[in-house]
Design a protein around this motif. Structure first.
Motif, PDB file in Angstrom:
ATOM      1  N   ALA A   7       0.814  -1.216   0.000  1.00 15.16           N
ATOM      2  CA  ALA A   7       0.000   0.000   0.000  1.00 15.16           C
ATOM      3  C   ALA A   7       0.845   1.263   0.000  1.00 15.16           C
ATOM      4  N   HIS A   8       2.042   1.215   0.583  1.00 15.49           N
ATOM      5  CA  HIS A   8       2.900   2.394   0.674  1.00 15.49           C
ATOM      6  C   HIS A   8       3.989   2.423  -0.392  1.00 15.49           C
ATOM      7  N   SER A   9       3.972   1.473  -1.291  1.00 11.02           N
ATOM      8  CA  SER A   9       5.003   1.397  -2.326  1.00 11.02           C
ATOM      9  C   SER A   9       4.606   2.209  -3.557  1.00 11.02           C
ATOM     10  N   GLN A  10       5.600   2.716  -4.276  1.00 12.51           N
ATOM     11  CA  GLN A  10       5.368   3.457  -5.519  1.00 12.51           C
ATOM     12  C   GLN A  10       5.189   2.510  -6.707  1.00 12.51           C
ATOM     13  N   ASP A  11       5.859   1.372  -6.692  1.00  8.06           N
ATOM     14  CA  ASP A  11       5.852   0.445  -7.829  1.00  8.06           C
ATOM     15  C   ASP A  11       5.063  -0.810  -7.473  1.00  8.06           C
ATOM     16  N   ILE A  15       6.027  -5.000  -7.860  1.00  2.00           N
ATOM     17  CA  ILE A  15       6.076  -5.835  -6.658  1.00  2.00           C
ATOM     18  C   ILE A  15       5.121  -7.012  -6.793  1.00  2.00           C
ATOM     19  N   LEU A  16       3.899  -6.745  -7.268  1.00  2.00           N
ATOM     20  CA  LEU A  16       2.950  -7.839  -7.477  1.00  2.00           C
ATOM     21  C   LEU A  16       3.455  -8.842  -8.506  1.00  2.00           C
ATOM     22  N   LEU A  17       4.093  -8.361  -9.552  1.00  2.00           N
ATOM     23  CA  LEU A  17       4.660  -9.260 -10.553  1.00  2.00           C
ATOM     24  C   LEU A  17       5.717 -10.166  -9.924  1.00  2.00           C
ATOM     25  N   GLN A  18       6.581  -9.606  -9.117  1.00  2.00           N
ATOM     26  CA  GLN A  18       7.612 -10.418  -8.461  1.00  2.00           C
ATOM     27  C   GLN A  18       6.990 -11.426  -7.503  1.00  2.00           C
ATOM     28  N   TRP A  19       5.956 -11.027  -6.772  1.00  2.00           N
ATOM     29  CA  TRP A  19       5.289 -11.960  -5.868  1.00  2.00           C
ATOM     30  C   TRP A  19       4.639 -13.109  -6.631  1.00  2.00           C
ATOM     31  N   ASN A  53       3.792  -3.591 -21.306  1.00  3.26           N
ATOM     32  CA  ASN A  53       2.679  -2.734 -21.745  1.00  3.26           C
ATOM     33  C   ASN A  53       2.315  -1.717 -20.670  1.00  3.26           C
ATOM     34  N   MET A  54       2.391  -2.118 -19.416  1.00  5.66           N
ATOM     35  CA  MET A  54       2.119  -1.180 -18.331  1.00  5.66           C
ATOM     36  C   MET A  54       3.173  -0.072 -18.314  1.00  5.66           C
TER      37      MET A  54
END
Length: 133
Positions: A7-11, A15-19, A53-54
């Motif tokens: 929630a406090h991250s800019q990217d 991060i979700l992709l890495q998870w 694409n993002m």
């Protein structure tokens, strides 16, 4: 803890992709997911294409159109607005034809300028904007 970090991250997307990638690899190694290697590589390829694409969308949204170019277009449109009636009256034999020609040319030019300004920022909350989420 992880959701607070997210929630406090800019990217957040990265991060979700890495998870997601880590979760896939961990579950393959533990035997929960049994996928042949060609299909698994396709999964990672599609995830990669999505993040590329993002990033392309982010470039469009964050990089502004050059200000001097915008100002030059406005100056040229203003000059056209004042000179077009004079040139049309000199070249046309009938006054109504000069007025119609002037109106159509100036309307088309200014309309393209306003459409370009709308396309310049395609994301947001305006009526014609594209949603990001």
């Amino acid at each position: 803890e992880s959701l607070q970090y997210l929630a406090h991250s800019q990217d957040r997307c990265e991060i979700l992709l890495q998870w997601i990638q880590r979760s896939i690899v961990d579950n393959i190694e533990s035997g929960v997911i049994r996928i042949p290697a060609p299909i698994l590589s396709r999964v990672f390829q599609e995830l990669s294409r999505g993040i590329v694409n993002m990033q392309n969308v982010r470039k469009i949204a964050e990089i502004p159109f050059p200000f001097p170019y915008t100002q030059m277009i406005m100056v040229m449109l203003t000059i056209q607005t004042f000179l077009m009636p004079l040139l049309a009256s000199v070249t046309s034999e009938k006054a109504w034809w000069a007025g119609t020609l002037t109106f159509m040319a100036i309307l088309a030019s200014w309309s393209m300028n306003y459409i370009a300004a709308e396309i310049e920022q395609p994301f947001g909350d305006d009526f014609n904007d594209l949603p990001l989420a």
